[in-house]
Design a protein around this motif. Sequence first.
Motif, PDB file in Angstrom:
ATOM      1  N   VAL A   6       0.838  -1.200   0.000  1.00 47.89           N
ATOM      2  CA  VAL A   6       0.000   0.000   0.000  1.00 47.89           C
ATOM      3  C   VAL A   6       0.878   1.257   0.000  1.00 47.89           C
ATOM      4  CG1 VAL A   6      -2.003  -1.097   1.056  1.00 47.89           C
ATOM      5  CG2 VAL A   6      -0.259  -0.095   2.511  1.00 47.89           C
ATOM      6  N   GLU A   7       2.150   1.078  -0.325  1.00 46.79           N
ATOM      7  CA  GLU A   7       3.135   2.146  -0.468  1.00 46.79           C
ATOM      8  C   GLU A   7       3.310   2.999   0.782  1.00 46.79           C
ATOM      9  OE1 GLU A   7       2.905   4.187  -4.220  1.00 46.79           O
ATOM     10  OE2 GLU A   7       2.292   2.342  -5.242  1.00 46.79           O
ATOM     11  N   ILE A   8       3.204   2.369   1.944  1.00 51.47           N
ATOM     12  CA  ILE A   8       3.497   3.000   3.226  1.00 51.47           C
ATOM     13  C   ILE A   8       4.445   2.044   3.949  1.00 51.47           C
ATOM     14  CG2 ILE A   8       2.565   3.874   5.396  1.00 51.47           C
ATOM     15  CD1 ILE A   8      -0.146   4.149   3.983  1.00 51.47           C
ATOM     16  N   CYS A   9       5.703   2.113   3.632  1.00 56.59           N
ATOM     17  CA  CYS A   9       6.675   1.182   4.196  1.00 56.59           C
ATOM     18  C   CYS A   9       7.155   1.672   5.561  1.00 56.59           C
ATOM     19  CB  CYS A   9       7.863   1.014   3.253  1.00 56.59           C
ATOM     20  SG  CYS A   9       7.391   0.340   1.654  1.00 56.59           S
ATOM     21  N   ALA A  10       6.836   0.917   6.579  1.00 56.88           N
ATOM     22  CA  ALA A  10       7.278   1.208   7.946  1.00 56.88           C
ATOM     23  C   ALA A  10       7.443  -0.139   8.630  1.00 56.88           C
ATOM     24  CB  ALA A  10       6.255   2.062   8.673  1.00 56.88           C
ATOM     25  N   PHE A  11       8.674  -0.562   8.800  1.00 53.56           N
ATOM     26  CA  PHE A  11       8.946  -1.900   9.316  1.00 53.56           C
ATOM     27  C   PHE A  11       9.068  -1.920  10.833  1.00 53.56           C
ATOM     28  CE2 PHE A  11      10.004  -2.014   4.894  1.00 53.56           C
ATOM     29  CZ  PHE A  11       9.502  -3.238   4.492  1.00 53.56           C
ATOM     30  N   ASP A  12       8.424  -2.893  11.432  1.00 51.64           N
ATOM     31  CA  ASP A  12       8.461  -3.096  12.876  1.00 51.64           C
ATOM     32  C   ASP A  12       9.832  -3.638  13.259  1.00 51.64           C
ATOM     33  OD1 ASP A  12       6.879  -3.486  15.490  1.00 51.64           O
ATOM     34  OD2 ASP A  12       7.758  -5.477  15.145  1.00 51.64           O
ATOM     35  N   GLY A  13      10.467  -3.011  14.214  1.00 52.60           N
ATOM     36  CA  GLY A  13      11.810  -3.420  14.621  1.00 52.60           C
ATOM     37  C   GLY A  13      11.868  -4.787  15.277  1.00 52.60           C
ATOM     38  N   ARG A  14      10.809  -5.195  15.926  1.00 51.05           N
ATOM     39  CA  ARG A  14      10.796  -6.473  16.639  1.00 51.05           C
ATOM     40  C   ARG A  14      10.545  -7.639  15.690  1.00 51.05           C
ATOM     41  NH1 ARG A  14       6.747  -9.129  18.829  1.00 51.05           N
ATOM     42  NH2 ARG A  14       5.314  -7.406  18.556  1.00 51.05           N
ATOM     43  N   THR A  15       9.546  -7.511  14.824  1.00 54.58           N
ATOM     44  CA  THR A  15       9.169  -8.630  13.952  1.00 54.58           C
ATOM     45  C   THR A  15       9.799  -8.555  12.567  1.00 54.58           C
ATOM     46  OG1 THR A  15       7.231  -7.473  13.099  1.00 54.58           O
ATOM     47  CG2 THR A  15       6.922  -8.834  15.075  1.00 54.58           C
ATOM     48  N   GLY A  16      10.123  -7.342  12.113  1.00 57.63           N
ATOM     49  CA  GLY A  16      10.634  -7.163  10.756  1.00 57.63           C
ATOM     50  C   GLY A  16       9.527  -7.070   9.723  1.00 57.63           C
ATOM     51  N   TRP A  17       8.283  -7.051  10.167  1.00 53.49           N
ATOM     52  CA  TRP A  17       7.144  -6.973   9.248  1.00 53.49           C
ATOM     53  C   TRP A  17       6.785  -5.519   8.981  1.00 53.49           C
ATOM     54  CZ3 TRP A  17       3.957 -10.439  12.988  1.00 53.49           C
ATOM     55  CH2 TRP A  17       4.393 -11.761  12.901  1.00 53.49           C
ATOM     56  N   CYS A  18       6.362  -5.248   7.750  1.00 56.67           N
ATOM     57  CA  CYS A  18       5.870  -3.917   7.411  1.00 56.67           C
ATOM     58  C   CYS A  18       4.557  -3.695   8.159  1.00 56.67           C
ATOM     59  CB  CYS A  18       5.640  -3.809   5.902  1.00 56.67           C
ATOM     60  SG  CYS A  18       4.895  -2.235   5.405  1.00 56.67           S
ATOM     61  N   ARG A  19       4.425  -2.550   8.799  1.00 53.54           N
ATOM     62  CA  ARG A  19       3.209  -2.257   9.556  1.00 53.54           C
ATOM     63  C   ARG A  19       2.008  -2.034   8.639  1.00 53.54           C
ATOM     64  NH1 ARG A  19       4.427  -1.025  14.918  1.00 53.54           N
ATOM     65  NH2 ARG A  19       6.624  -0.632  15.297  1.00 53.54           N
ATOM     66  N   ALA A  20       2.238  -1.764   7.368  1.00 53.13           N
ATOM     67  CA  ALA A  20       1.139  -1.503   6.422  1.00 53.13           C
ATOM     68  C   ALA A  20       0.676  -2.759   5.690  1.00 53.13           C
ATOM     69  CB  ALA A  20       1.556  -0.437   5.418  1.00 53.13           C
ATOM     70  N   CYS A  21       1.628  -3.568   5.191  1.00 50.60           N
ATOM     71  CA  CYS A  21       1.222  -4.740   4.397  1.00 50.60           C
ATOM     72  C   CYS A  21       1.528  -6.071   5.078  1.00 50.60           C
ATOM     73  CB  CYS A  21       1.851  -4.709   3.004  1.00 50.60           C
ATOM     74  SG  CYS A  21       3.612  -5.111   2.956  1.00 50.60           S
ATOM     75  N   GLY A  22       2.427  -6.066   6.073  1.00 52.38           N
ATOM     76  CA  GLY A  22       2.724  -7.285   6.814  1.00 52.38           C
ATOM     77  C   GLY A  22       3.878  -8.117   6.290  1.00 52.38           C
ATOM     78  N   ARG A  23       4.460  -7.718   5.181  1.00 58.39           N
ATOM     79  CA  ARG A  23       5.563  -8.504   4.629  1.00 58.39           C
ATOM     80  C   ARG A  23       6.901  -8.066   5.218  1.00 58.39           C
ATOM     81  NH1 ARG A  23       5.180  -7.597  -1.586  1.00 58.39           N
ATOM     82  NH2 ARG A  23       4.871  -5.497  -0.801  1.00 58.39           N
ATOM     83  N   THR A  24       7.900  -8.941   5.086  1.00 61.22           N
ATOM     84  CA  THR A  24       9.264  -8.599   5.483  1.00 61.22           C
ATOM     85  C   THR A  24       9.942  -7.886   4.313  1.00 61.22           C
ATOM     86  OG1 THR A  24      10.190 -10.661   4.648  1.00 61.22           O
ATOM     87  CG2 THR A  24       9.441 -10.651   6.960  1.00 61.22           C
ATOM     88  N   LYS A  25      11.077  -7.259   4.575  1.00 56.01           N
ATOM     89  CA  LYS A  25      11.816  -6.597   3.489  1.00 56.01           C
ATOM     90  C   LYS A  25      12.182  -7.583   2.386  1.00 56.01           C
ATOM     91  CE  LYS A  25      13.627  -2.722   6.114  1.00 56.01           C
ATOM     92  NZ  LYS A  25      14.814  -2.018   6.625  1.00 56.01           N
ATOM     93  N   PRO A  26      12.720  -8.779   2.726  1.00 59.19           N
ATOM     94  CA  PRO A  26      13.037  -9.729   1.653  1.00 59.19           C
ATOM     95  C   PRO A  26      11.793 -10.148   0.857  1.00 59.19           C
ATOM     96  CG  PRO A  26      14.185 -10.354   3.654  1.00 59.19           C
ATOM     97  CD  PRO A  26      13.230  -9.249   4.026  1.00 59.19           C
ATOM     98  N   GLU A  27      10.658 -10.311   1.527  1.00 59.54           N
ATOM     99  CA  GLU A  27       9.427 -10.676   0.819  1.00 59.54           C
ATOM    100  C   GLU A  27       8.996  -9.554  -0.119  1.00 59.54           C
ATOM    101  OE1 GLU A  27       7.478 -13.653   4.174  1.00 59.54           O
ATOM    102  OE2 GLU A  27       6.910 -11.529   4.180  1.00 59.54           O
ATOM    103  N   CYS A  28       9.153  -8.315   0.309  1.00 61.90           N
ATOM    104  CA  CYS A  28       8.807  -7.170  -0.537  1.00 61.90           C
ATOM    105  C   CYS A  28       9.710  -7.130  -1.773  1.00 61.90           C
ATOM    106  CB  CYS A  28       8.940  -5.865   0.243  1.00 61.90           C
ATOM    107  SG  CYS A  28       7.711  -5.630   1.540  1.00 61.90           S
TER     108      CYS A  28
END
Length: 59
Positions: A6-28
């Motif tokens: 959804v073009e709002i990339c903000a990754f959670d430091g604990r899980t590594g998941w994007c807070r907007a879409c839920g994917r990890t950086k490698p998955e993105c």
Amino acid sequence: MKSPCVEICAFDGRTGWCRACGRTKPECRSWKKAQPHQQRKIAADLPRRLSKLASAKPE
């Protein structure tokens, strides 16, 4: 399969998941090249991840 981005990339430091879409950086990064079954597997887990992020205490 369409990207869940959804073009709002903000990754959670604990899980590594994007807070907007839920994917990890490698998955993105690999989404466009991933096989359809890999995309479906990731997409199936996103609601659980997003729910977990929503219920987690803010950092």
